[in-house]
Motif scaffolding. Sequence first.
Motif, PDB file in Angstrom:
ATOM      1  N   ILE A 187      26.111  28.125 -52.487  1.00  0.00           N
ATOM      2  CA  ILE A 187      25.627  26.763 -52.290  1.00  0.00           C
ATOM      3  C   ILE A 187      25.925  26.201 -50.911  1.00  0.00           C
ATOM      4  N   ILE A 188      26.772  26.889 -50.151  1.00  0.00           N
ATOM      5  CA  ILE A 188      27.133  26.324 -48.854  1.00  0.00           C
ATOM      6  C   ILE A 188      26.051  26.659 -47.833  1.00  0.00           C
ATOM      7  N   ALA A 189      25.268  25.675 -47.502  1.00  0.00           N
ATOM      8  CA  ALA A 189      24.203  25.812 -46.512  1.00  0.00           C
ATOM      9  C   ALA A 189      24.218  24.565 -45.638  1.00  0.00           C
ATOM     10  N   PHE A 190      23.545  24.639 -44.490  1.00  0.00           N
ATOM     11  CA  PHE A 190      23.525  23.515 -43.575  1.00  0.00           C
ATOM     12  C   PHE A 190      22.624  22.382 -44.054  1.00  0.00           C
ATOM     13  N   ARG A 191      21.752  22.661 -45.000  1.00  0.00           N
ATOM     14  CA  ARG A 191      20.841  21.635 -45.499  1.00  0.00           C
ATOM     15  C   ARG A 191      21.147  21.359 -46.967  1.00  0.00           C
ATOM     16  N   ASN A 192      20.638  20.248 -47.477  1.00  0.00           N
ATOM     17  CA  ASN A 192      20.783  19.943 -48.894  1.00  0.00           C
ATOM     18  C   ASN A 192      19.714  20.659 -49.699  1.00  0.00           C
ATOM     19  N   HIS A 193      20.104  21.116 -50.895  1.00  0.00           N
ATOM     20  CA  HIS A 193      19.165  21.761 -51.799  1.00  0.00           C
ATOM     21  C   HIS A 193      18.515  20.769 -52.765  1.00  0.00           C
ATOM     22  N   TYR A 194      18.962  19.519 -52.769  1.00  0.00           N
ATOM     23  CA  TYR A 194      18.430  18.558 -53.731  1.00  0.00           C
ATOM     24  C   TYR A 194      18.542  17.149 -53.155  1.00  0.00           C
ATOM     25  N   ALA A 195      17.811  16.212 -53.762  1.00  0.00           N
ATOM     26  CA  ALA A 195      17.885  14.802 -53.360  1.00  0.00           C
ATOM     27  C   ALA A 195      17.634  13.938 -54.587  1.00  0.00           C
ATOM     28  N   PRO A 196      18.518  12.957 -54.870  1.00  0.00           N
ATOM     29  CA  PRO A 196      18.305  12.062 -56.008  1.00  0.00           C
ATOM     30  C   PRO A 196      17.433  10.874 -55.615  1.00  0.00           C
ATOM     31  N   SER A 197      16.734  10.303 -56.601  1.00  0.00           N
ATOM     32  CA  SER A 197      16.039   9.043 -56.379  1.00  0.00           C
ATOM     33  C   SER A 197      17.066   7.930 -56.233  1.00  0.00           C
ATOM     34  N   ARG A 198      16.635   6.769 -55.800  1.00  0.00           N
ATOM     35  CA  ARG A 198      17.560   5.661 -55.556  1.00  0.00           C
ATOM     36  C   ARG A 198      18.339   5.268 -56.798  1.00  0.00           C
ATOM     37  N   ASP A 199      17.704   5.373 -57.982  1.00  0.00           N
ATOM     38  CA  ASP A 199      18.383   4.994 -59.222  1.00  0.00           C
ATOM     39  C   ASP A 199      19.025   6.180 -59.938  1.00  0.00           C
ATOM     40  N   GLY A 200      18.926   7.373 -59.376  1.00  0.00           N
ATOM     41  CA  GLY A 200      19.546   8.547 -59.976  1.00  0.00           C
ATOM     42  C   GLY A 200      18.861   9.063 -61.220  1.00  0.00           C
ATOM     43  N   GLN A 201      17.632   8.626 -61.471  1.00  0.00           N
ATOM     44  CA  GLN A 201      16.927   9.055 -62.677  1.00  0.00           C
ATOM     45  C   GLN A 201      16.031  10.271 -62.441  1.00  0.00           C
ATOM     46  N   ARG A 202      15.734  10.574 -61.187  1.00  0.00           N
ATOM     47  CA  ARG A 202      14.912  11.727 -60.856  1.00  0.00           C
ATOM     48  C   ARG A 202      15.517  12.473 -59.670  1.00  0.00           C
ATOM     49  N   PHE A 203      15.266  13.767 -59.623  1.00  0.00           N
ATOM     50  CA  PHE A 203      15.803  14.599 -58.567  1.00  0.00           C
ATOM     51  C   PHE A 203      14.713  15.529 -58.047  1.00  0.00           C
ATOM     52  N   ILE A 204      14.679  15.689 -56.734  1.00  0.00           N
ATOM     53  CA  ILE A 204      13.872  16.729 -56.106  1.00  0.00           C
ATOM     54  C   ILE A 204      14.810  17.894 -55.824  1.00  0.00           C
ATOM     55  N   VAL A 205      14.446  19.081 -56.288  1.00  0.00           N
ATOM     56  CA  VAL A 205      15.313  20.249 -56.157  1.00  0.00           C
ATOM     57  C   VAL A 205      14.564  21.355 -55.436  1.00  0.00           C
ATOM     58  N   ASP A 206      15.180  21.911 -54.408  1.00  0.00           N
ATOM     59  CA  ASP A 206      14.624  23.051 -53.688  1.00  0.00           C
ATOM     60  C   ASP A 206      15.316  24.301 -54.220  1.00  0.00           C
ATOM     61  N   ALA A 207      14.632  25.032 -55.088  1.00  0.00           N
ATOM     62  CA  ALA A 207      15.263  26.166 -55.766  1.00  0.00           C
ATOM     63  C   ALA A 207      14.398  27.393 -55.630  1.00  0.00           C
ATOM     64  N   ALA A 208      15.058  28.552 -55.563  1.00  0.00           N
ATOM     65  CA  ALA A 208      14.338  29.827 -55.475  1.00  0.00           C
ATOM     66  C   ALA A 208      13.782  30.199 -56.855  1.00  0.00           C
ATOM     67  N   ASP A 209      12.636  30.848 -56.847  1.00  0.00           N
ATOM     68  CA  ASP A 209      12.057  31.343 -58.107  1.00  0.00           C
ATOM     69  C   ASP A 209      12.778  32.615 -58.556  1.00  0.00           C
TER      70      ASP A 209
END
Length: 209
Positions: A187-209
Amino acid sequence: DGVLPVWGPRGSDIVFTSRRVGGSADLVHRPIMGGSSIESLLLRTREMKIGGNWTDDNPYIIYTGWDPETKLDLWMLSVADRKPVPFLQTAFNEMHGQVSPDGRWLAYASDESGTWQVYVQSFPDAGAKRTISLGGGAEPQWRRDGREMYYLAPDGTVMAVAVSNSGDVFHAGRPVPLFQTRIPADIIAFRNHYAPSRDGQRFIVDAAD
């Protein structure tokens, strides 16, 4: 060319890292609104710089810099005078700096315990420190109201932690798992693999298939 973009506090501009002729690694600012393509140089030095967070109240850009003596360190770049100021320089690695919405705390990942964990320290003056993660963690993110934090566990689970503060004391609850991702185990990378929405109810996730 550019990598590792960071949004400005108003969402109208970005800061990114650019490798230039001569071997320097620059922090560069560029507006994205109004059709402007003008770039401005914020900081030029030879060591690699990894953007992390532009504080909501605008004074600082938090970034990670590399030093052969102190490894990865957390720095604050003053937006007003473009002066870099060290926030954490230790014998260990520190990265993924994220300032709380109220501007009083900075969450980050460090390997000072022998494994990567998430910590919180007072900001802009480093001082009172709390360990947030259990069993390892990295990539901390704040909910917009500052009452909850998220981080990525070593197995790719997104964790949530209820947080609060009273005066100069930071309080953190026990981490609870939110959901499992297909983010690679390293998990240690220079960029984030995910980002939460402002209210924490949704997440964008960058994940490998």
